[in-house]
Write a protein that holds these residues in place. Structure first.
Motif, PDB file in Angstrom:
ATOM      1  N   ALA A  49       0.837  -1.197   0.000  1.00 23.18           N
ATOM      2  CA  ALA A  49       0.000   0.000   0.000  1.00 23.18           C
ATOM      3  C   ALA A  49       0.871   1.245   0.000  1.00 23.18           C
ATOM      4  CB  ALA A  49      -0.916   0.008   1.215  1.00 23.18           C
ATOM      5  N   SER A  61      -3.286   0.466  -3.215  1.00 25.35           N
ATOM      6  CA  SER A  61      -3.000  -0.793  -2.539  1.00 25.35           C
ATOM      7  C   SER A  61      -2.963  -1.921  -3.561  1.00 25.35           C
ATOM      8  CB  SER A  61      -4.059  -1.091  -1.464  1.00 25.35           C
ATOM      9  OG  SER A  61      -5.337  -1.202  -2.045  1.00 25.35           O
ATOM     10  N   THR A  63      -3.312  -6.211  -2.870  1.00 25.35           N
ATOM     11  CA  THR A  63      -3.309  -7.350  -1.955  1.00 25.35           C
ATOM     12  C   THR A  63      -2.805  -8.626  -2.610  1.00 25.35           C
ATOM     13  OG1 THR A  63      -5.625  -7.809  -2.501  1.00 25.35           O
ATOM     14  CG2 THR A  63      -5.208  -6.405  -0.599  1.00 25.35           C
ATOM     15  N   GLN A  68       2.289  -7.220  -6.667  1.00 23.56           N
ATOM     16  CA  GLN A  68       2.898  -6.154  -5.876  1.00 23.56           C
ATOM     17  C   GLN A  68       4.225  -5.701  -6.476  1.00 23.56           C
ATOM     18  OE1 GLN A  68       3.005  -7.876  -1.945  1.00 23.56           O
ATOM     19  NE2 GLN A  68       0.882  -7.294  -1.505  1.00 23.56           N
ATOM     20  N   ASP A  96      -7.571   3.078  -3.949  1.00 24.65           N
ATOM     21  CA  ASP A  96      -8.472   2.588  -2.902  1.00 24.65           C
ATOM     22  C   ASP A  96      -9.901   3.087  -3.088  1.00 24.65           C
ATOM     23  OD1 ASP A  96      -6.358   1.250  -1.724  1.00 24.65           O
ATOM     24  OD2 ASP A  96      -5.893   2.882  -0.338  1.00 24.65           O
TER      25      ASP A  96
END
Length: 266
Positions: A49, A61, A63, A68, A96
């Motif tokens: 994030a 972000s 998850t 990532q 977000d």
């Protein structure tokens, strides 16, 4: 305002929480500065994030650990959010709170390092009907209503591979323009008529899948739900430019600001 005073303000906004000149401009929806280390949450060695540095409290972000990012890239002289992807490019970040545009007015500012430009790539995007920025293999830069209409196009050769830029796009319900490093390269008169959001950094959504992911590096990002004036855009884009040691040429004289207003201006 002297460059000394500006430098003091800039140190303040970078070091003392979510406030600054860019944050005083109305209708700010997102401002992320990946170079500001306290805003970054790691998942091991990758980014889970990035907290936005604005009053809206928005951020980015990811998850899915397979998507990532590693903090290995730079734009200009400063940390990038998306590092340049030399191989298969599947990394991206999700906004977000996806940005909607109630009046179809918008301004986007993004610091980019173009990378290889070996395919059509979205720097910022979202679902069909949302607003995005796309770089094409011939060096043209487009702002578009995704999957439906190109709103404005900076011509071929506007950007070249492996080079750093501040790209800004802005528009109203009936016009849009592309501005690179402070030079307006194209203005077009189309109905913006946005029906969706901006929700992803480094690609756009084809159904539920993020595709055409950006192979270059992405740094500071600012999104406003209003067409900024020339002076407002000079302030916001100039701060992004100064952060990454990129020169932004003023669109208009900055009333009350001296010629030494920050290293990002010319």
């Amino acid at each position: 305002m002297s460059s000394v005073i500006y430098s003091r303000m800039r140190r303040s906004y970078r070091g003392s929480g979510p406030s600054g000149l860019w944050d005083s401009i109305p209708d700010l929806a997102l401002w992320v500065e990946p170079s500001y280390a306290p805003s970054i949450t790691l998942d091991g060695s990758t980014v889970a994030a990035v907290a936005g540095r604005d009053k809206a409290g928005n951020g980015l972000s990811q998850t899915d650990t397979s998507k990532q990012l590693s903090l290995t890239g730079v734009v200009g002289s400063t940390q990038a959010l998306l590092p340049e992807q030399a191989a298969f490019y599947h990394h991206h970040m999700v906004i977000d709170t996806p940005v909607s545009y109630p009046t179809n007015d918008f301004t986007m500012i993004v610091a980019v390092g173009t990378g290889t430009m070996s395919s059509t790539q979205y720097v910022i995007g979202g679902p069909v009907g949302g607003l995005g920025i796309r770089i094409n293999t011939n060096g043209s830069v487009q702002v578009l209503r995704i999957g439906q209409l190109v709103l404005a196009t900076a011509p071929a050769g506007s950007v070249v591979a492996n080079t750093d830029y501040i790209i800004a796009v802005r528009g109203t319900y009936n016009s849009a323009e592309v501005i690179i490093n402070g030079t307006v390269l194209h203005t077009n008169n189309y109905s913006t008529a946005l029906t969706s959001t901006t929700s992803i950094v480094g690609g756009y959504y084809n159904g539920s899948t993020a595709v055409d992911r950006f192979r270059g590096a992405v740094g500071t990002i600012g999104i406003y739900t209003r067409r900024l004036s020339d002076q407002e855009l000079d302030i916001a884009a100039g701060i992004a430019a100064a952060t990454h040691s990129i020169t932004w040429s003023r669109l208009s004289p900055l009333i009350g600001f001296g010629p030494g207003f920050g290293s990002g201006f010319s």
